[in-house]
Write an enzyme that holds these catalytic residues in place. Structure first.
Site, PDB file in Angstrom:
ATOM      1  N   HIS A 249      -0.374  17.521 -26.357  1.00 40.46           N
ATOM      2  CA  HIS A 249      -0.425  16.107 -25.990  1.00 40.46           C
ATOM      3  C   HIS A 249      -1.635  15.337 -26.531  1.00 40.46           C
ATOM      4  CE1 HIS A 249       3.046  16.901 -23.558  1.00 40.46           C
ATOM      5  NE2 HIS A 249       3.079  15.658 -23.124  1.00 40.46           N
TER       6      HIS A 249
ATOM      7  N   LYS B 192       2.718  11.628 -11.289  1.00 36.81           N
ATOM      8  CA  LYS B 192       1.899  10.719 -12.092  1.00 36.81           C
ATOM      9  C   LYS B 192       2.715   9.461 -12.359  1.00 36.81           C
ATOM     10  CE  LYS B 192      -1.190  13.744 -14.687  1.00 36.81           C
ATOM     11  NZ  LYS B 192      -1.622  14.146 -16.044  1.00 36.81           N
TER      12      LYS B 192
ATOM     13  N   GLU C  62      -5.112  17.422 -11.360  1.00 37.97           N
ATOM     14  CA  GLU C  62      -5.597  17.843 -12.672  1.00 37.97           C
ATOM     15  C   GLU C  62      -7.085  18.136 -12.709  1.00 37.97           C
ATOM     16  OE1 GLU C  62      -3.535  15.878 -15.880  1.00 37.97           O
ATOM     17  OE2 GLU C  62      -5.126  16.392 -17.282  1.00 37.97           O
TER      18      GLU C  62
ATOM     19  N   ARG D 208       0.824  -1.232   0.000  1.00 35.91           N
ATOM     20  CA  ARG D 208       0.000   0.000   0.000  1.00 35.91           C
ATOM     21  C   ARG D 208       0.847   1.266   0.000  1.00 35.91           C
ATOM     22  NH1 ARG D 208      -3.148  -3.234   3.438  1.00 35.91           N
ATOM     23  NH2 ARG D 208      -4.939  -4.039   2.300  1.00 35.91           N
TER      24      ARG D 208
ATOM     25  N   ASN E  32      -0.910  19.599 -20.792  1.00 34.81           N
ATOM     26  CA  ASN E  32      -1.229  18.720 -21.924  1.00 34.81           C
ATOM     27  C   ASN E  32      -1.093  19.429 -23.263  1.00 34.81           C
ATOM     28  OD1 ASN E  32      -1.850  16.542 -20.256  1.00 34.81           O
ATOM     29  ND2 ASN E  32      -3.910  17.324 -19.920  1.00 34.81           N
TER      30      ASN E  32
ATOM     31  N   GLU F  56       9.501  19.120 -24.321  1.00 36.52           N
ATOM     32  CA  GLU F  56       8.715  19.385 -23.099  1.00 36.52           C
ATOM     33  C   GLU F  56       9.195  20.681 -22.428  1.00 36.52           C
ATOM     34  OE1 GLU F  56       6.113  17.528 -22.308  1.00 36.52           O
ATOM     35  OE2 GLU F  56       6.494  15.426 -22.863  1.00 36.52           O
TER      36      GLU F  56
ATOM     37  N   LYS G 128       6.758  23.274 -13.730  1.00 40.46           N
ATOM     38  CA  LYS G 128       5.820  22.163 -13.515  1.00 40.46           C
ATOM     39  C   LYS G 128       5.410  22.080 -12.052  1.00 40.46           C
ATOM     40  CE  LYS G 128       4.619  17.436 -14.438  1.00 40.46           C
ATOM     41  NZ  LYS G 128       4.888  16.185 -15.156  1.00 40.46           N
TER      42      LYS G 128
ATOM     43  N   HIS H 167      -0.637  12.311 -28.577  1.00 44.65           N
ATOM     44  CA  HIS H 167      -1.002  10.928 -28.231  1.00 44.65           C
ATOM     45  C   HIS H 167      -1.636  10.213 -29.413  1.00 44.65           C
ATOM     46  CE1 HIS H 167      -1.085  11.654 -23.602  1.00 44.65           C
ATOM     47  NE2 HIS H 167       0.121  11.357 -24.049  1.00 44.65           N
TER      48      HIS H 167
ATOM     49  N   HIS I 243       8.019  10.045 -27.781  1.00 40.99           N
ATOM     50  CA  HIS I 243       6.988  10.856 -27.121  1.00 40.99           C
ATOM     51  C   HIS I 243       7.243  12.359 -27.314  1.00 40.99           C
ATOM     52  CE1 HIS I 243       4.070  12.235 -24.214  1.00 40.99           C
ATOM     53  NE2 HIS I 243       5.027  12.914 -23.598  1.00 40.99           N
TER      54      HIS I 243
ATOM     55  N   ARG J 123      -3.674  22.218 -14.186  1.00 46.68           N
ATOM     56  CA  ARG J 123      -2.682  21.210 -14.579  1.00 46.68           C
ATOM     57  C   ARG J 123      -2.894  20.738 -16.016  1.00 46.68           C
ATOM     58  NH1 ARG J 123       0.062  16.238 -11.102  1.00 46.68           N
ATOM     59  NH2 ARG J 123       1.379  15.531 -12.800  1.00 46.68           N
TER      60      ARG J 123
HETATM   61  N1  NAD Z   1       4.620  10.641 -15.288  1.00 44.60           N
HETATM   62  C1  NAD Z   1       4.590  11.714 -16.046  1.00 44.60           C
HETATM   63  O1  NAD Z   1       4.153  12.789 -15.619  1.00 44.60           O
HETATM   64  C2  NAD Z   1       5.112  11.626 -17.435  1.00 44.60           C
HETATM   65  C3  NAD Z   1       5.340  12.791 -18.163  1.00 44.60           C
HETATM   66  C4  NAD Z   1       5.902  12.688 -19.424  1.00 44.60           C
HETATM   67  C5  NAD Z   1       6.198  11.445 -19.950  1.00 44.60           C
HETATM   68  N2  NAD Z   1       5.954  10.337 -19.209  1.00 44.60           N
HETATM   69  C6  NAD Z   1       6.287   9.004 -19.745  1.00 44.60           C
HETATM   70  O2  NAD Z   1       7.700   8.932 -19.923  1.00 44.60           O
HETATM   71  C7  NAD Z   1       7.969   7.950 -20.909  1.00 44.60           C
HETATM   72  C8  NAD Z   1       9.033   8.462 -21.838  1.00 44.60           C
HETATM   73  O3  NAD Z   1      10.194   8.736 -21.074  1.00 44.60           O
HETATM   74  P1  NAD Z   1      11.628   8.885 -21.746  1.00 44.60           P
HETATM   75  O4  NAD Z   1      11.526   9.767 -22.915  1.00 44.60           O
HETATM   76  O5  NAD Z   1      12.558   9.206 -20.667  1.00 44.60           O
HETATM   77  O6  NAD Z   1      11.867   7.449 -22.381  1.00 44.60           O
HETATM   78  P2  NAD Z   1      12.617   6.106 -21.893  1.00 44.60           P
HETATM   79  O7  NAD Z   1      12.496   5.913 -20.448  1.00 44.60           O
HETATM   80  O8  NAD Z   1      12.093   5.045 -22.777  1.00 44.60           O
HETATM   81  O9  NAD Z   1      14.136   6.397 -22.281  1.00 44.60           O
HETATM   82  C9  NAD Z   1      14.476   6.583 -23.631  1.00 44.60           C
HETATM   83  C10 NAD Z   1      15.648   5.698 -24.064  1.00 44.60           C
HETATM   84  O10 NAD Z   1      16.847   6.254 -23.574  1.00 44.60           O
HETATM   85  C11 NAD Z   1      17.598   5.288 -22.856  1.00 44.60           C
HETATM   86  N3  NAD Z   1      18.289   6.023 -21.804  1.00 44.60           N
HETATM   87  C12 NAD Z   1      17.763   6.549 -20.691  1.00 44.60           C
HETATM   88  N4  NAD Z   1      18.674   7.270 -20.027  1.00 44.60           N
HETATM   89  C13 NAD Z   1      19.824   7.186 -20.722  1.00 44.60           C
HETATM   90  C14 NAD Z   1      21.110   7.732 -20.551  1.00 44.60           C
HETATM   91  N5  NAD Z   1      21.397   8.558 -19.544  1.00 44.60           N
HETATM   92  N6  NAD Z   1      22.062   7.410 -21.451  1.00 44.60           N
HETATM   93  C15 NAD Z   1      21.779   6.620 -22.513  1.00 44.60           C
HETATM   94  N7  NAD Z   1      20.562   6.094 -22.746  1.00 44.60           N
HETATM   95  C16 NAD Z   1      19.596   6.377 -21.854  1.00 44.60           C
HETATM   96  C17 NAD Z   1      16.582   4.296 -22.372  1.00 44.60           C
HETATM   97  O11 NAD Z   1      17.167   3.033 -22.179  1.00 44.60           O
HETATM   98  C18 NAD Z   1      15.593   4.278 -23.541  1.00 44.60           C
HETATM   99  O12 NAD Z   1      16.057   3.423 -24.536  1.00 44.60           O
HETATM  100  C19 NAD Z   1       6.670   7.654 -21.592  1.00 44.60           C
HETATM  101  O13 NAD Z   1       6.220   6.396 -21.189  1.00 44.60           O
HETATM  102  C20 NAD Z   1       5.730   8.730 -21.088  1.00 44.60           C
HETATM  103  O14 NAD Z   1       4.379   8.292 -21.007  1.00 44.60           O
HETATM  104  C21 NAD Z   1       5.423  10.406 -17.986  1.00 44.60           C
HETATM  105 ZN    ZN Z   2       4.795  14.669 -22.361  1.00 47.83          ZN
END
Ligand code: NAD
Ligand code: ZN
Length: 378
Positions: free
Chosen positions: A258, A153, A247, A131, A255, A195, A237, A262, A276, A251
């Site tokens: 987005h 999130k 949200e 939990r 988006n 972003e 943020k 999406h 993304h 908030r």
């Molecule tokens: N929770 C939230 O508020 C929120 C906001 C925006 C995006 N997201 C989510 O985040 C995700 C995308 O995140 P991302 O863009 O970080 O992608 P990711 O986590 O897939 O990383 C991208 C790639 O880079 C590699 N990588 C990561 N760090 C590295 C480093 N320092 N050196 C070399 N390679 C590295 C990873 O292995 C991967 O292949 C999506 O799933 C999206 O939905 C969440």
């Molecule tokens: Zn985003």
């Protein structure tokens, strides 16, 4: 916490104000090897479970493990395959099982070392394990440092769509180490940067001016400039999240780009064809183009964004993506998005750079016109 100032290399600290769930984001260079010390200051000394992906583990796990060992914090490592596919029920179940085998306690900590994928997945696991157990994030991509690690999130994807299962769950600490970005591929860096621009476009025209002026330093990965960008983005943020954690209102501005984005990601199957952040850049172009089309936003602001995205190697046209686009399926995706109210689209539109607003009843017809224009543009 203040003792840290003596033991850690110079870093900026940003407090995310959420009452008793408040926490700090540490932003600076070479912070990874001080994670153990930072956790100790917060009394996060129970057993630790590190979740990371294979690519990040190969580059950065050793330094983290060393810093935990130096503070006598015991740990287990759980590695997942890189990529969006890891944000799944199957992977979540697998992780929970592997942790439960080691008999975690409420004092245990789940530590996410990776990008947004690892962060979202690990955060969700931390929120439901016993939990809720301690959660620490070490974001390793620009996107996760400026966006996904702030705001709480968490979640996974299902066949019904992205991020539809999840929770709001705040970390105890975020360590944003700029040095980790040196190993990040250029394309991922550019995607995360979309972003950053988003925050400027929402409500900070001065920040956009500054980003334009710094374009060269950003592509050169000047650490001082990167640090400023990350601090400013997290601050933007954090302020919005502090005002509206769940949200209910403001908030939603985050988006921007987005809902369009999406739909594009869904069409490309959340694959390498379109990251993304790239989808967000295209989605932002679409949101501003629609705003211009509706007579809300001056064309010159759209032109400025186009120039800046181009300079930062972000896609600005659908033809930049190796995919075949269809207006009807894109519209369908947009209406499946969770930001639909009463058949009309809720979209973030803009009256210009730094002047985004929530438009609650956007009709389908102008959106269709816009999509037709974008799909046929070469
Ligand atoms: N929770 C939230 O508020 C929120 C906001 C925006 C995006 N997201 C989510 O985040 C995700 C995308 O995140 P991302 O863009 O970080 O992608 P990711 O986590 O897939 O990383 C991208 C790639 O880079 C590699 N990588 C990561 N760090 C590295 C480093 N320092 N050196 C070399 N390679 C590295 C990873 O292995 C991967 O292949 C999506 O799933 C999206 O939905 C969440
Ligand atoms: Zn985003």
């Amino acid at each position: 916490m203040h003792d840290l100032l003596h033991t850690l290399p110079s870093c900026q600290r940003l407090r995310v104000e959420l009452g008793e769930r408040s926490y700090e984001i540490m932003i600076g260079e070479h912070l990874l090897s001080h994670t153990g010390a930072a956790m100790k200051e917060l009394s996060l000394t129970g057993s630790c479970f590190i979740v990371t992906d294979e690519i990040v583990a190969a580059k950065h796990l050793a330094a983290l493990v060393q810093s935990l060992t130096a503070e006598n914090i015991s740990y287990e490592v759980i590695t997942v395959p890189p990529g969006e596919g890891s944000k799944s029920f199957a992977r979540l179940e697998n992780i929970l099982g592997r942790i439960l085998k080691h008999k975690p306690e409420r004092s245990s900590t789940l530590l996410a070392l990776g990008g947004g994928v690892v962060g979202d997945l690990t955060g969700f696991a931390a929120s439901i394990l016993l939990r809720g157990i301690n959660f620490v994030q070490i974001p390793t991509t620009l996107l996760s440092q400026v966006d996904s690690s702030v705001g709480g999130k968490t979640g996974i994807n299902t066949t019904h769509g992205k991020n539809l299962i999840g929770s709001f769950y705040q970390p105890r600490l975020v360590v944003a180490d700029i040095s980790l970005l040196t190993s990040l591929p250029e394309r991922e860096l550019a995607a995360g940067y979309a972003e950053v621009v988003k925050y400027a476009l929402i409500n900070d025209a001065d920040f956009f001016d500054w980003l334009e002026a710094q374009a060269g330093n950003i592509t050169r990965k000047d650490p001082e400039i990167l640090q400023q960008i990350i601090y400013k983005s997290c601050q933007a943020k954090a302020m919005i999240v502090a005002e509206d954690e769940r949200e209910g209102g403001v908030r939603a501005l985050l988006n921007l780009g987005h809902t369009f984005g999406h739909a594009l990601e869904a069409e490309t199957g959340f694959s390498e064809k379109l990251l993304h952040g790239e989808a967000v850049a295209l989605g932002t172009m679409m949101a501003f183009s629609l705003s211009v089309q509706l007579g809300l936003c001056p064309q010159r602001d759209l032109d400025r964004i186009l120039r800046h995205f181009t300079m930062m190697r972000l896609p600005t046209r659908l033809s930049h993506v190796p995919a075949i686009w269809n207006v009807d399926t894109l519209l369908n995706h947009m209406f499946q998005d969770k930001k639909v109210e009463g058949g009309k689209l809720v979209l973030i539109l803009s009256k210009g750079i730094g002047k985004a607003f929530i438009a609650k009843d956007v009709e389908v017809a102008p959106v269709r016109t816009l999509l037709e224009r974008m799909v046929h543009q070469h």
